[in-house]
Design a protein around this motif. Structure first.
Motif, short mmCIF file in Angstrom:
data_model
loop_
_atom_site.label_atom_id
_atom_site.label_comp_id
_atom_site.label_asym_id
_atom_site.label_seq_id
_atom_site.Cartn_x
_atom_site.Cartn_y
_atom_site.Cartn_z
N GLU A 275 -1.79 -1.06 1.42
CA GLU A 275 -2.63 -0.35 2.39
C GLU A 275 -2.06 -0.45 3.80
O GLU A 275 -2.17 0.46 4.61
N HIS B 98 -2.61 1.60 -2.27
CA HIS B 98 -2.34 3.03 -2.51
C HIS B 98 -1.57 3.19 -3.81
O HIS B 98 -0.59 2.48 -4.04
N LYS B 99 -2.02 4.14 -4.63
CA LYS B 99 -1.30 4.48 -5.86
C LYS B 99 -1.25 6.00 -5.97
O LYS B 99 -2.22 6.67 -5.64
N TRP B 100 -0.13 6.51 -6.46
CA TRP B 100 -0.02 7.96 -6.61
C TRP B 100 -1.11 8.50 -7.53
O TRP B 100 -1.56 9.63 -7.39
N SER C 27 -4.75 8.72 -2.18
CA SER C 27 -3.57 7.99 -1.68
C SER C 27 -2.33 8.87 -1.55
O SER C 27 -1.35 8.49 -0.91
N GLN C 28 -2.37 10.04 -2.16
CA GLN C 28 -1.13 10.81 -2.29
C GLN C 28 -0.53 11.25 -0.96
O GLN C 28 0.69 11.17 -0.77
N ILE D 13 1.19 8.25 0.73
CA ILE D 13 2.44 7.88 0.05
C ILE D 13 3.53 8.91 0.34
O ILE D 13 4.65 8.56 0.69
N GLU E 265 0.94 -0.37 4.47
CA GLU E 265 2.21 0.37 4.41
C GLU E 265 3.41 -0.53 4.73
O GLU E 265 4.43 -0.09 5.24
N TRP F 137 3.48 2.93 -5.88
CA TRP F 137 2.42 2.13 -5.26
C TRP F 137 2.85 1.75 -3.85
O TRP F 137 4.03 1.57 -3.57
#
Length: 272
Positions: free
Chosen positions: A10, A52-54, A59-60, A63, A12, A7
């Motif tokens: 947003e 963001h989550k994988w 989101s990938q 990340i 970062e 995770w």
């Protein structure tokens, strides 16, 4: 392979590798709050935006780019293996899930049939022999991890070192791994190293325990659940977790770590 279970806020500001049953609900909500100044309304695991989550395809890329360049501070959190596997049993096997059903549909009936596990029900106030059923569950957990039978191992009882290693093997690097048992101290150290859009005062953050209140309460102290065979199984499953994360195998009732985590050792042993 990418970065499953990862995770990122947003903004970062920080990257987190989720380890199930290790304060992940609280950590996720703190991350969400640090961007938005409010908590996610519901279980943070259900959030499909604001973070963001994988597991969210959109989101990938963000990340992956961040983690591979080590642009943000990256951390995770660990927990005593004895307490963690007990928590998995009471939450996922004996407990009723948030949706009012048993975990993974037919899993519990399968365990009742194949391993003789009893779990009680809300109607009988979860009246069952917790120690016997837990020990039988432990056999099942070992079978899933060792032989992937009668099913693949579940994320809630597979070893922490396995979760943590995928991040390293795919190009990530941790700046901090802290203990659930020293949550405020560890989380504060993470916050001290990052800039968040919204300041976080940990003293004012509630604890988010999404598994609480859905099942039976543990009736005995930790050591009473683990006889010689159970401890042998726990060592077989979680040997690396005890060694790398400095937990006390000899005393199940001592939930506190007995030393500090050596990040270089973790990266060397889990990145191989």
């Amino acid at each position: 392979m990418g970065f499953p279970g990862t995770w990122m806020t947003e903004s970062e500001s920080v990257v987190y590798r989720v380890v199930p049953k290790c304060a992940c609900s609280s950590i996720g909500q703190i991350m969400f709050f640090s961007d938005h100044g409010r908590f996610f309304d519901g279980d943070i695991h259900d959030a499909t935006g604001g973070m963001h989550k994988w597991s969210i395809e959109a989101s990938q890329k963000a990340i992956e780019a961040n983690v591979k360049a080590h642009k943000s501070y990256a951390f995770t959190c660990v927990r005593n293996p004895y307490a963690r596997i007990l928590s998995s049993f009471f939450d996922k096997i004996a407990g009723i899930q948030r949706n009012g059903k048993r975990y993974r549909g037919n899993l519990v009936p399968q365990l009742v049939q194949k391993y003789g596990i009893e779990v009680g029900s809300p109607e009988d106030n979860f009246d069952f022999d917790q120690i016997t059923s837990f020990r039988r569950f432990l056999l099942f957990a070992r079978d899933t991890i060792r032989w992937r039978r009668p099913m693949e191992p579940d994320i809630h009882w597979s070893a922490m070192s396995g979760h943590i290693s995928t991040f390293i093997c795919n190009g990530g690097q941790y700046d901090k791994i802290f203990f659930t048992e020293k949550f405020n101290e560890g989380m504060q150290q993470v916050l001290d190293h990052i800039e968040t859009p919204v300041p976080v005062d940990l003293a004012k953050i509630p604890k988010f325990n999404e598994s609480e209140g859905h099942g039976p309460k543990r009736a005995h102290k930790v050591s009473e659940y683990f006889d010689d065979l159970s401890r042998h199984l726990v060592w077989e499953i979680y040997k690396k977790d005890f060694q790398l994360f400095r937990y006390d195998f000899d005393d199940p009732d001592n939930k506190m770590p007995v030393g500090e985590i050596d990040l270089d050792e973790v990266h060397a042993k889990l990145g191989a």
